[in-house]
Design a protein around this motif. Structure first.
Motif, short mmCIF file in Angstrom:
data_model
loop_
_atom_site.label_atom_id
_atom_site.label_comp_id
_atom_site.label_asym_id
_atom_site.label_seq_id
_atom_site.Cartn_x
_atom_site.Cartn_y
_atom_site.Cartn_z
N ASP A 173 -2.72 4.71 -49.78
CA ASP A 173 -2.40 3.32 -50.28
C ASP A 173 -2.93 3.66 -51.48
OD1 ASP A 173 -1.82 2.98 -47.26
OD2 ASP A 173 -4.09 2.78 -47.02
N SER A 203 0.81 4.28 -40.54
CA SER A 203 1.27 3.44 -41.17
C SER A 203 0.46 3.92 -42.76
CB SER A 203 1.64 2.04 -40.83
OG SER A 203 0.05 1.88 -40.90
N THR A 204 -0.49 4.54 -42.67
CA THR A 204 -0.62 4.43 -44.08
C THR A 204 -0.15 5.51 -45.25
OG1 THR A 204 -2.96 4.99 -42.57
CG2 THR A 204 -3.50 5.45 -44.89
N LYS A 205 -0.51 4.86 -45.91
CA LYS A 205 1.16 5.91 -47.23
C LYS A 205 -0.21 6.91 -47.66
CE LYS A 205 4.02 2.49 -47.75
NZ LYS A 205 3.70 1.52 -47.01
#
Ligand SMILES: [Zn+2]
Length: 440
Positions: A173, A203-205
């Motif tokens: 993130d 959905s963690t980047k």
């Protein structure tokens, strides 16, 4: 008539001397060239480059300046100014070079800077700087296509860049974890170790970042799968006895807590002090040795039972009502009172002293961004800067800081963020998630 002739000659001489003096003091006879100081490193110029140049001429003042960039014998004008007033002694010029707008190509070029002064001699300074136009972003090659990462755990990734990176690492993130340059299989390779939160999901980047010396940037997403983990939640009753026992230590060392009730002191310790300590830890762990100092699985305190685990969510109760909460970012291990505390792996001591809620604490740098922390010690038997071996004694367990009984608070950190120590105690996890990726 002879006398008047002498007087006239004397007047002429005085006037001439006066004129010369004026010319001299006004700088007209200045022989010194103007000074040019380039305040930016322009060895490499990417898509956009800000340049700052300082010009000065103290005696006669500047008359003009010119900045050009020359490629294939074709000059492009970047800036030109003239100063007719003779009063400009100094000038700082800021300009932005955008090679595409100037129709420059990737390759060598010369930045030519000229300055003239207002002296009768028109002194001029010209400097020529060899530069390289490079608008190609680096390419990132991920060396490990499959990466499983536990919630609350550590991720490890080796990768290579198509050209040397001035800055590289991994973003989880918005948080940046620096990459370290090592050699794998005879080739320069970057490795980054990073933390994912207990709430991490698909959905963690997670992005590998590289910036070259010309300022070109690359962001490559990393393949990964997050494995869910269960974390515990419990309620902790803040008894009068506990508060009476623990809070005076904090009150004694933090002047603003004088006159506060034990519950108020606890409120401060659990929020403000906890946050301050976390900042100290992050700054201690900002720099790590550019070398893997650790070997094999991390050593776990002998004959010790785990009391609290990583990720435990605690809700504190006062008179049965919720009063603050915390997440436990380590494992609590208890053996006998004043049990020996040993280094979990080879490294260098980077912190030894009082650390708020952690009491007397030691932090060891194991290299490549990996650290271990030992809290609540009754005595510290090592010092900052000392190299330690795995299982070397560094102190004795105790109950300094926010501790109800004699135990060791043990944490592992990567890039200043806490991760689950269980992984680093487990030789299979280390083999699968770190060592195999290093032996490409
Ligand atoms: Zn603890």
């Amino acid at each position: 008539m002879k006398k008047t002739g002498i007087i006239a000659a004397a007047v002429v001489i005085v006037l001439a001397a006066g004129a010369l003096g004026w010319l001299y003091f006004a700088g007209w006879l200045d022989r010194d060239k103007p000074a040019i100081r380039l305040d930016s490193d322009i060895t490499a110029i990417g898509k956009k480059k800000d340049i700052s140049i300082a010009f000065s001429d103290e005696r006669s003042g500047l008359s003009g300046l010119k900045v050009e960039i020359v490629q294939d014998n074709k000059p492009r004008l970047l800036a030109q100014e003239s100063f007719p007033s003779r009063s400009t002694r100094q000038k700082v010029l800021r300009l932005t070079v955008e090679p595409l707008l100037l129709q420059l190509n990737n390759g060598p070029a010369v930045v030519r800077i000229t300055a003239g002064d207002a002296s009768l001699f028109k002194n001029e300074t010209v400097i020529s700087e060899q530069v390289r136009i490079d608008m190609m972003p680096p390419q990132v090659y991920v060396m490990s296509p499959v990466n499983y990462i536990n919630q609350g755990g550590a991720g490890f990734i080796p990768y290579r860049t198509s050209k040397p990176a001035a800055l590289t690492g991994v973003f989880v993130d918005d948080r940046f974890y620096p990459g370290y340059n090592i050699v794998i299989g005879g080739q320069p390779t970057s490795v980054a170790t990073f933390a994912v939160g207990t709430g991490a999901s698909a959905s963690t980047k997670i992005v590998i970042f590289a910036r070259d010396s010309a300022g070109n940037e690359a962001r490559t997403s990393m393949p990964f799968t997050i494995k869910p983990k269960k974390f515990r939640a419990d309620k902790v009753n803040l008894s009068e006895t506990f508060l009476q026992k623990i809070m005076p230590e904090f009150q004694g060392s933090i002047p603003q807590l004088q006159g506060k009730t034990p519950v108020e002191v606890f409120g401060y310790v659990n929020t403000t002090l906890r946050e301050e300590n976390s900042k100290t830890i992050q700054s201690v762990c900002r720099k790590s040795v550019n070398k893997k100092l650790w070997e094999g699985a991390f050593h776990r305190m002998r004959n010790a039972s785990p009391m609290a685990l990583f990720g435990d969510e605690r809700t504190y109760l006062v008179d049965g009502k919720p009063f603050g909460n915390s997440v436990h970012l380590g494992v609590d291990l208890a053996s006998t009172a004043h049990a020996p505390i040993e280094a979990a792996n080879n490294g260098i001591v980077v912190f030894a002293g009082a650390l708020g809620i952690y009491g007397n604490a030691v932090i060891i740098d194991h290299g490549l961004g990996l650290f271990s922390l030992y809290g609540h010690l009754s005595s510290i038997e090592t010092a900052v800067g000392k190299p330690v071996k795995k299982e070397e004694k560094i102190g004795l367990s105790g109950l300094s800081g926010l501790a109800g009984g004699d135990h060791l608070h043990f944490s592992i950190l990567v890039g200043g963020q806490f991760v689950n120590p269980q992984e680093w105690w487990d030789p299979h996890w280390i083999e699968d998630n770190v060592m195999k990726k290093m032996n490409l």
